[in-house]
Design an enzyme around this catalytic site. Sequence first.
Site, mmCIF file in Angstrom:
data_model
loop_
_atom_site.group_PDB
_atom_site.id
_atom_site.type_symbol
_atom_site.label_atom_id
_atom_site.label_comp_id
_atom_site.label_asym_id
_atom_site.label_seq_id
_atom_site.Cartn_x
_atom_site.Cartn_y
_atom_site.Cartn_z
ATOM 1 N N HIS A 305 0.852 -1.189 0.000
ATOM 2 C CA HIS A 305 0.000 0.000 0.000
ATOM 3 C C HIS A 305 0.885 1.236 0.000
ATOM 4 O O HIS A 305 1.943 1.251 0.637
ATOM 5 C CB HIS A 305 -0.916 0.004 1.235
ATOM 6 C CG HIS A 305 -2.046 0.972 1.151
ATOM 7 N ND1 HIS A 305 -1.902 2.308 1.458
ATOM 8 C CD2 HIS A 305 -3.351 0.816 0.789
ATOM 9 C CE1 HIS A 305 -3.062 2.923 1.289
ATOM 10 N NE2 HIS A 305 -3.949 2.055 0.883
ATOM 11 N N ASP A 363 -7.906 -4.039 -0.672
ATOM 12 C CA ASP A 363 -8.427 -4.197 -2.030
ATOM 13 C C ASP A 363 -8.406 -5.652 -2.485
ATOM 14 O O ASP A 363 -9.276 -6.082 -3.244
ATOM 15 C CB ASP A 363 -7.624 -3.334 -3.007
ATOM 16 C CG ASP A 363 -7.685 -1.862 -2.664
ATOM 17 O OD1 ASP A 363 -8.802 -1.357 -2.495
ATOM 18 O OD2 ASP A 363 -6.630 -1.230 -2.540
#
Length: 430
Positions: A305, A363
């Site tokens: 991330h 995600d």
Amino acid sequence: MSNRKAKLSFENQSVEFPIYSPTLGKDVIDVKTLGNHGAYALDVGFYSTAACESKITFIDGEKGILLYRGYPIDQLADKSDYMEVCYLLMYGELPNKGEKEKFVRTIKEHTSVYEQVTKFFNGFHYDAHPMAMVLSTIGALSAFYHDALDITKPADRELSAIRLIAKMPTLAAMSYKYSIGQPFMHPRRAMNYAENFLHMLFGTPYEETEPDPVLARAMDRIFILHADHEQNASTTTVRVAGSTGANPFACISAGISALWGPAHGGANEACLNMLRKIGDEKNIGQYIKKAKDKNDPFRLMGFGHRVYKNYDPRAKVMQKTCYEVLDAVGRHNEPLFKLAIKLEKIALEDDYFIEKKLYPNVDFYSGLTLNAIGIPSNMFTVIFALSRTVGWISHWMEMMSSPDHRLARPRQLYTGETEREVISLDKRQA
């Protein structure tokens, strides 16, 4: 006022700027007066710039911490629901029982949209992307609610916020129904926020159905986990639009536009597309090798991330939710999900991913979860926008109530031509 100062020396002068300490996070140097001394600060992408002061959300990417108004995200996902989180983000505290009941009742009173709004959808092409339809209809709401567009009045700002949170799932579901050629479903006040959304997505006028409670709870958690994420691209877009005095519907529409960009809101859809590209468990090794090769354009989506250099705190909640949904719908043994679970296991055990801290992020699991629920990938970013609406509008409300509220006006490092004279067309060289 701050007693601590930072000194910047340049061009034979030395300038002091105040240093402010936050309740959490890194110190901030206030350089807003730098321009008065003949220079500007350059920070492309704002990676070292605090553009505002906020009390809403805190992120510590190094430690993997995400707090809404001081509450850890995993505790909120476990002990609260999305309506409580909406109240928290808007007003600063979790509601008591009476406050929650009143808030939920108010939201339910505003879930319907004018019949003229539903007619907007007939003007869209049959294969229009749902995000295009949501973006357009949210922006158009300002044409219907003139009674609460005085942004100088706190009561008007609050009513607009309520309307946006309430109507977003209705319009999101309408965008999906229109895209598949099915009739719109009206919201039902007997259902909670997540149940109502699933009802409007998957229900039909021909039969009475109740959303599966496991799927409704999963959807509620997805809403919570995506409700806010500090000063990201879309939130900053909302704040910049709001700084001009634009109405809240226009500001949220601007935020949706920013979220639509694949670098921001499309990560879970990209992750699912990557899994489909890998295709089979036997191909995982080949793609892991490609991911490790710096010269290979392939990137392993859903791992690591930009903000979190540790485990994404939302991912743990989403992982648990994903497995609950797979159990509920009985899709564990489908090739796509078997592939994802195998890839997850390899990534969590592979030294390369451990050293690089490339853990599965929110995600990775949210895309799988939405797919298992039966939601097509072109609706993923719409659901992201639905979830994030409360975060956007909370930041907008905070900004509008701030005494330091001012028009956003960044500067630039100009590297173009110096002043030159215009030559008439007949004298310009070919």
